[in-house]
Motif scaffolding. Structure first.
Motif, mmCIF file in Angstrom:
data_model
loop_
_atom_site.group_PDB
_atom_site.id
_atom_site.type_symbol
_atom_site.label_atom_id
_atom_site.label_comp_id
_atom_site.label_asym_id
_atom_site.label_seq_id
_atom_site.Cartn_x
_atom_site.Cartn_y
_atom_site.Cartn_z
ATOM 1 N N GLU A 163 4.465 10.863 23.026
ATOM 2 C CA GLU A 163 5.086 12.228 22.444
ATOM 3 C C GLU A 163 5.779 12.066 20.987
ATOM 4 O O GLU A 163 6.089 12.681 20.255
ATOM 5 C CB GLU A 163 6.127 12.710 23.440
ATOM 6 C CG GLU A 163 7.083 13.968 22.997
ATOM 7 C CD GLU A 163 6.146 15.118 23.015
ATOM 8 O OE1 GLU A 163 6.439 16.182 22.145
ATOM 9 O OE2 GLU A 163 5.027 15.260 23.516
ATOM 10 N N GLU B 149 -2.926 14.525 19.922
ATOM 11 C CA GLU B 149 -3.375 14.779 21.222
ATOM 12 C C GLU B 149 -4.026 13.582 21.868
ATOM 13 O O GLU B 149 -4.620 12.653 21.466
ATOM 14 C CB GLU B 149 -4.322 15.774 20.989
ATOM 15 C CG GLU B 149 -4.714 16.884 22.300
ATOM 16 C CD GLU B 149 -5.110 18.115 22.075
ATOM 17 O OE1 GLU B 149 -4.626 19.091 21.752
ATOM 18 O OE2 GLU B 149 -6.509 18.135 22.672
ATOM 19 N N GLU C 122 -0.309 14.736 36.653
ATOM 20 C CA GLU C 122 0.318 16.110 36.186
ATOM 21 C C GLU C 122 2.004 15.757 36.046
ATOM 22 O O GLU C 122 2.487 16.565 35.068
ATOM 23 C CB GLU C 122 0.292 16.915 37.648
ATOM 24 C CG GLU C 122 -0.823 17.310 38.009
ATOM 25 C CD GLU C 122 -1.917 17.923 36.836
ATOM 26 O OE1 GLU C 122 -1.043 18.742 36.329
ATOM 27 O OE2 GLU C 122 -2.819 17.945 36.761
ATOM 28 N N LYS D 38 1.902 15.072 32.292
ATOM 29 C CA LYS D 38 1.847 16.087 31.480
ATOM 30 C C LYS D 38 3.198 16.839 31.300
ATOM 31 O O LYS D 38 3.093 17.626 30.124
ATOM 32 C CB LYS D 38 0.435 16.847 31.867
ATOM 33 C CG LYS D 38 -0.632 16.221 31.799
ATOM 34 C CD LYS D 38 -1.749 17.162 32.524
ATOM 35 C CE LYS D 38 -1.938 18.604 31.893
ATOM 36 N NZ LYS D 38 -2.955 19.171 32.535
ATOM 37 N N LEU D 39 3.725 16.872 32.122
ATOM 38 C CA LEU D 39 5.258 17.536 32.002
ATOM 39 C C LEU D 39 6.172 16.757 31.024
ATOM 40 O O LEU D 39 6.815 17.583 30.479
ATOM 41 C CB LEU D 39 5.600 17.725 33.394
ATOM 42 C CG LEU D 39 5.040 18.603 34.602
ATOM 43 C CD1 LEU D 39 5.915 18.573 35.802
ATOM 44 C CD2 LEU D 39 5.122 20.070 33.890
ATOM 45 N N GLN D 40 6.092 15.587 31.143
ATOM 46 C CA GLN D 40 6.645 14.647 30.154
ATOM 47 C C GLN D 40 6.348 14.715 28.621
ATOM 48 O O GLN D 40 6.957 14.369 27.907
ATOM 49 C CB GLN D 40 6.739 13.548 30.682
ATOM 50 C CG GLN D 40 7.336 13.069 31.958
ATOM 51 C CD GLN D 40 7.272 11.656 32.474
ATOM 52 O OE1 GLN D 40 6.502 10.933 32.058
ATOM 53 N NE2 GLN D 40 8.343 11.342 33.609
ATOM 54 N N CYS D 41 4.918 14.976 28.539
ATOM 55 C CA CYS D 41 4.339 14.967 27.053
ATOM 56 C C CYS D 41 3.310 15.929 27.129
ATOM 57 O O CYS D 41 2.265 15.982 27.759
ATOM 58 C CB CYS D 41 3.735 13.482 26.849
ATOM 59 S SG CYS D 41 2.977 13.424 25.315
ATOM 60 N N PRO D 42 3.643 16.954 26.387
ATOM 61 C CA PRO D 42 2.735 18.272 26.176
ATOM 62 C C PRO D 42 1.449 17.704 25.410
ATOM 63 O O PRO D 42 0.169 18.561 25.538
ATOM 64 C CB PRO D 42 3.412 19.307 25.523
ATOM 65 C CG PRO D 42 5.043 19.052 25.704
ATOM 66 C CD PRO D 42 4.888 17.457 25.794
ATOM 67 N N LYS D 43 1.470 16.855 24.876
ATOM 68 C CA LYS D 43 0.069 16.050 24.052
ATOM 69 C C LYS D 43 -0.972 15.661 24.963
ATOM 70 O O LYS D 43 -2.059 15.781 24.547
ATOM 71 C CB LYS D 43 0.694 15.098 23.032
ATOM 72 C CG LYS D 43 1.504 15.398 21.783
ATOM 73 C CD LYS D 43 1.981 14.144 21.065
ATOM 74 C CE LYS D 43 2.825 14.370 19.882
ATOM 75 N NZ LYS D 43 2.960 13.082 19.214
ATOM 76 N N LYS E 182 -3.721 16.301 27.406
ATOM 77 C CA LYS E 182 -4.542 17.338 27.892
ATOM 78 C C LYS E 182 -5.819 16.635 28.782
ATOM 79 O O LYS E 182 -5.904 15.512 28.987
ATOM 80 C CB LYS E 182 -5.572 17.948 26.817
ATOM 81 C CG LYS E 182 -4.759 18.504 25.756
ATOM 82 C CD LYS E 182 -3.595 19.406 25.970
ATOM 83 C CE LYS E 182 -2.897 19.999 24.818
ATOM 84 N NZ LYS E 182 -1.672 21.067 25.275
#
Length: 357
Positions: free
Chosen positions: A299, A305, A315, A318-323, A325
């Motif tokens: 992040e 990305e 999962e 992903k909550l910790q880092c929106p980058k 996918k």
């Protein structure tokens, strides 16, 4: 789908709820329900498996994804395989998208080849076939004395590049080290793009001495060998300063690899590419382990990305880092299960795949 002779049963061998999602996706695609089984930890941390339906003379597919507690994951799989064997299952096929301990597949000094040990344990427990994906080294297949289907995630990652990166034609595929150059070349040739390779490392004299890279010393030690023997000394390796072979200026850089766990090397590669003029940086990998503080580091980094498949549940990351996918690969796993159960050829799933892929 066809029930086939003897029937089909799909189990998930993971006591972690977040790790069962892939099994549910595969079962849904096949139009079957997951088999009834209880997998849990006793108060003393022993693993207990209780199969709650008949598997006699059936094809049993055990889907196991790697949780944070990797050793518990392995024990769950081994115990379930053995339970199916003693319950007279006809075939026991392990679906293990990420094969654990795959990086420990070579002898290092006084270490051991742990992936060979794990392969032997699985075969001894009663596994008759293995489905996996993007083994860290393809030679791991030779550790088994049962059939191994090593599927590829690259078609899904290539599709993501073509559909989700609008100006991907202005991209260059990057290998963060010469070791991953073959994978980068495969991506580049399929996308008709250029390739760049990062070689060398940042020069830091102090750390070089600390990590023993210049060991053994270059001075002769005649006390260790017979005086009459003149064995030539091997010149110690020394990596050159970081260089980028290929043009990344004004381009999108797409770093490809099979595993992303400790992200330090990816962050260093991203910084190097930024310095060389890349204006966007993507990381594509099959297995997103992303342990420790990897999400936070990503992040805060120059990486735009990180794209990984769902061979490993991530999962929380992903909550910790929106980058971060995710690309779903349940389609190819469910098709592999269907073909093996119905006795069909697997060659369709390996079309256009070369020796270096």
């Amino acid at each position: 789908m066809s029930a086939g002779k003897g029937g089909l049963v799909i189990f998930t061998a993971n006591s972690n709820p977040s790790s069962r999602e892939l099994g549910r996706r595969i079962a849904e695609r096949l139009g079957v329900e997951l088999g009834k089984v209880q997998v849990y930890q006793e108060a003393n941390r022993e693993t207990r498996v209780q199969i709650e339906e008949s598997v006699r003379s059936k094809d049993v597919f055990i889907i196991q994804t790697v949780s944070k507690d990797i050793n518990t994951t392995i024990m769950e799989l081994l115990i379930m395989v053995y339970a199916c064997r003693t319950s007279c299952a006809r075939n026991i096929i392990g679906v293990i998208p990420y094969f654990p301990y795959s990086k420990q597949c070579k002898m290092r000094k006084r270490g051991s080849i742990v992936s060979k040990l794990l392969a032997s344990m699985m075969c001894k427990a009663g596994l008759t076939h293995l489905i996996t994906m993007d083994l860290h080294q393809k030679e791991i297949q030779g550790f088994f004395n049962i059939p191994v289907d090593n599927l590829r995630a690259s078609p899904f990652l290539l599709q993501y590049i073509q559909e989700e990166i609008p100006d991907y034609r202005n991209a260059v595929i990057v290998a963060k080290s010469p070791a991953s150059a073959k994978r980068a070349q495969s991506f580049a040739e399929r996308l008709r793009l250029g390739i760049a390779v990062i070689h060398g490392e940042a020069q830091d004299a102090e750390s070089d001495l600390v990590d023993g890279r210049h060991s053994p010393p270059t001075v002769k030690n005649s006390g260790a060998i017979h005086p009459s023997l003149e064995i030539p000394l091997l010149i110690p390796k020394e990596k050159p300063p970081i260089t980028v072979v290929g043009d990344v200026g004004g381009r999108i850089a797409i770093i490809v690899d099979d595993i992303i766990d400790d992200v330090d090397s990816f962050l260093a590669a991203a910084e190097t590419l930024k310095e060389r003029g890349a204006y966007k940086i993507f990381v594509m990998a099959t297995h997103g382990i992303l342990s420790s503080d990897a999400p936070q580091l990503i992040e805060e980094s120059a990486i735009d990305e990180v794209v990984v498949t769902n061979t490993i549940p991530h999962e929380i990351q992903k909550l910790q880092c929106p980058k971060i996918k995710t690309v779903d690969i349940s389609m190819i796993l469910s098709e592999a299960i269907r073909r093996i159960h119905n006795g069909e050829s697997m060659s369709y799933l390996f079309r256009n795949i070369g020796m270096d892929d």
